[in-house]
Design a protein around this motif. Structure first.
Motif, PDB file in Angstrom:
ATOM      1  N   ALA A   1       0.833  -1.205   0.000  1.00 57.96           N
ATOM      2  CA  ALA A   1       0.000   0.000   0.000  1.00 57.96           C
ATOM      3  C   ALA A   1       0.867   1.253   0.000  1.00 57.96           C
ATOM      4  O   ALA A   1       2.017   1.228   0.422  1.00 57.96           O
ATOM      5  N   PHE A   2       0.261   2.332  -0.454  1.00 57.33           N
ATOM      6  CA  PHE A   2       0.841   3.662  -0.314  1.00 57.33           C
ATOM      7  C   PHE A   2      -0.038   4.427   0.660  1.00 57.33           C
ATOM      8  O   PHE A   2      -1.262   4.451   0.510  1.00 57.33           O
ATOM      9  N   VAL A   3       0.573   5.041   1.674  1.00 54.09           N
ATOM     10  CA  VAL A   3      -0.175   5.808   2.665  1.00 54.09           C
ATOM     11  C   VAL A   3       0.340   7.246   2.654  1.00 54.09           C
ATOM     12  O   VAL A   3       1.499   7.487   2.992  1.00 54.09           O
ATOM     13  N   PRO A   4      -0.507   8.197   2.260  1.00 60.47           N
ATOM     14  CA  PRO A   4      -0.093   9.602   2.303  1.00 60.47           C
ATOM     15  C   PRO A   4       0.178  10.034   3.744  1.00 60.47           C
ATOM     16  O   PRO A   4      -0.495   9.572   4.676  1.00 60.47           O
ATOM     17  N   TYR A   5       1.152  10.923   3.922  1.00 61.51           N
ATOM     18  CA  TYR A   5       1.476  11.403   5.270  1.00 61.51           C
ATOM     19  C   TYR A   5       0.253  11.996   5.970  1.00 61.51           C
ATOM     20  O   TYR A   5       0.102  11.873   7.182  1.00 61.51           O
ATOM     21  N   ALA A   6      -0.650  12.630   5.219  1.00 58.38           N
ATOM     22  CA  ALA A   6      -1.848  13.244   5.810  1.00 58.38           C
ATOM     23  C   ALA A   6      -2.749  12.202   6.476  1.00 58.38           C
ATOM     24  O   ALA A   6      -3.486  12.532   7.408  1.00 58.38           O
ATOM     25  N   ASN A   7      -2.697  10.949   6.024  1.00 56.84           N
ATOM     26  CA  ASN A   7      -3.534   9.886   6.587  1.00 56.84           C
ATOM     27  C   ASN A   7      -2.791   8.994   7.574  1.00 56.84           C
ATOM     28  O   ASN A   7      -3.399   8.102   8.166  1.00 56.84           O
ATOM     29  N   LEU A   8      -1.516   9.202   7.753  1.00 56.96           N
ATOM     30  CA  LEU A   8      -0.706   8.346   8.610  1.00 56.96           C
ATOM     31  C   LEU A   8      -0.650   8.920  10.020  1.00 56.96           C
ATOM     32  O   LEU A   8      -0.091   9.987  10.245  1.00 56.96           O
ATOM     33  N   HIS A   9      -1.261   8.216  10.972  1.00 53.91           N
ATOM     34  CA  HIS A   9      -1.221   8.660  12.368  1.00 53.91           C
ATOM     35  C   HIS A   9       0.079   8.247  13.030  1.00 53.91           C
ATOM     36  O   HIS A   9       0.637   8.989  13.823  1.00 53.91           O
ATOM     37  N   ALA A  10       0.558   7.023  12.708  1.00 53.77           N
ATOM     38  CA  ALA A  10       1.808   6.527  13.297  1.00 53.77           C
ATOM     39  C   ALA A  10       2.321   5.360  12.469  1.00 53.77           C
ATOM     40  O   ALA A  10       1.558   4.684  11.788  1.00 53.77           O
ATOM     41  N   LEU A  11       3.618   5.157  12.552  1.00 50.43           N
ATOM     42  CA  LEU A  11       4.264   3.996  11.953  1.00 50.43           C
ATOM     43  C   LEU A  11       5.128   3.419  13.053  1.00 50.43           C
ATOM     44  O   LEU A  11       6.065   4.072  13.525  1.00 50.43           O
ATOM     45  N   GLU A  12       4.791   2.219  13.504  1.00 49.97           N
ATOM     46  CA  GLU A  12       5.472   1.682  14.681  1.00 49.97           C
ATOM     47  C   GLU A  12       5.993   0.278  14.456  1.00 49.97           C
ATOM     48  O   GLU A  12       5.462  -0.476  13.643  1.00 49.97           O
ATOM     49  N   ASP A  13       7.041  -0.038  15.199  1.00 54.56           N
ATOM     50  CA  ASP A  13       7.591  -1.387  15.236  1.00 54.56           C
ATOM     51  C   ASP A  13       6.558  -2.266  15.925  1.00 54.56           C
ATOM     52  O   ASP A  13       6.017  -1.893  16.966  1.00 54.56           O
ATOM     53  N   PHE A  14       6.255  -3.428  15.347  1.00 54.39           N
ATOM     54  CA  PHE A  14       5.150  -4.252  15.830  1.00 54.39           C
ATOM     55  C   PHE A  14       5.604  -5.698  15.909  1.00 54.39           C
ATOM     56  O   PHE A  14       6.170  -6.230  14.974  1.00 54.39           O
ATOM     57  N   HIS A  15       5.357  -6.322  17.059  1.00 53.83           N
ATOM     58  CA  HIS A  15       5.695  -7.724  17.266  1.00 53.83           C
ATOM     59  C   HIS A  15       4.444  -8.458  17.722  1.00 53.83           C
ATOM     60  O   HIS A  15       4.100  -8.416  18.901  1.00 53.83           O
ATOM     61  N   PRO A  16       3.719  -9.113  16.795  1.00 57.84           N
ATOM     62  CA  PRO A  16       2.441  -9.753  17.159  1.00 57.84           C
ATOM     63  C   PRO A  16       2.558 -10.778  18.284  1.00 57.84           C
ATOM     64  O   PRO A  16       1.630 -10.945  19.058  1.00 57.84           O
ATOM     65  N   GLU A  17       3.694 -11.444  18.400  1.00 57.90           N
ATOM     66  CA  GLU A  17       3.860 -12.442  19.452  1.00 57.90           C
ATOM     67  C   GLU A  17       3.901 -11.805  20.838  1.00 57.90           C
ATOM     68  O   GLU A  17       3.705 -12.479  21.839  1.00 57.90           O
ATOM     69  N   GLU A  18       4.120 -10.489  20.905  1.00 56.54           N
ATOM     70  CA  GLU A  18       4.158  -9.796  22.178  1.00 56.54           C
ATOM     71  C   GLU A  18       2.847  -9.105  22.515  1.00 56.54           C
ATOM     72  O   GLU A  18       2.707  -8.516  23.570  1.00 56.54           O
ATOM     73  N   GLU A  19       1.881  -9.142  21.598  1.00 59.22           N
ATOM     74  CA  GLU A  19       0.588  -8.512  21.833  1.00 59.22           C
ATOM     75  C   GLU A  19      -0.140  -9.241  22.955  1.00 59.22           C
ATOM     76  O   GLU A  19      -0.149 -10.460  23.014  1.00 59.22           O
ATOM     77  N   ARG A  20      -0.769  -8.489  23.814  1.00 60.13           N
ATOM     78  CA  ARG A  20      -1.527  -9.076  24.920  1.00 60.13           C
ATOM     79  C   ARG A  20      -2.932  -8.504  24.894  1.00 60.13           C
ATOM     80  O   ARG A  20      -3.142  -7.337  24.630  1.00 60.13           O
ATOM     81  N   SER A  21      -3.858  -9.321  25.189  1.00 56.48           N
ATOM     82  CA  SER A  21      -5.245  -8.892  25.267  1.00 56.48           C
ATOM     83  C   SER A  21      -5.561  -8.517  26.710  1.00 56.48           C
ATOM     84  O   SER A  21      -5.292  -9.275  27.630  1.00 56.48           O
ATOM     85  N   ILE A  22      -6.147  -7.351  26.890  1.00 53.53           N
ATOM     86  CA  ILE A  22      -6.520  -6.897  28.224  1.00 53.53           C
ATOM     87  C   ILE A  22      -8.033  -6.855  28.281  1.00 53.53           C
ATOM     88  O   ILE A  22      -8.692  -6.210  27.483  1.00 53.53           O
TER      89      ILE A  22
END
Length: 56
Positions: free
Chosen positions: A34-55
């Motif tokens: 995908a192409f995401v214009p800067y105007a639509n981009l809230h954040a770009l973050e490092d993501f590790h799904p194995e570390e995601e926790r459900s609260i």
């Protein structure tokens, strides 16, 4: 892995490139996702799904 946070949701990718007007997102096979214009981009973050926790 990274994720782009947008007003409508998020897109996961393995790498990204900054361009003049936004970011280009690519998957693990270096295929364009995908192409995401800067105007639509809230954040770009490092993501590790194995570390995601459900609260609850």
């Amino acid at each position: 892995m990274y994720r782009a946070i947008l007003p409508e949701g998020q897109i996961q990718c393995d790498r990204y490139d900054h361009t003049e007007n936004g970011v280009e997102l690519y998957d693990e096979d270096d295929e364009f996702v995908a192409f995401v214009p800067y105007a639509n981009l809230h954040a770009l973050e490092d993501f590790h799904p194995e570390e995601e926790r459900s609260i609850m």
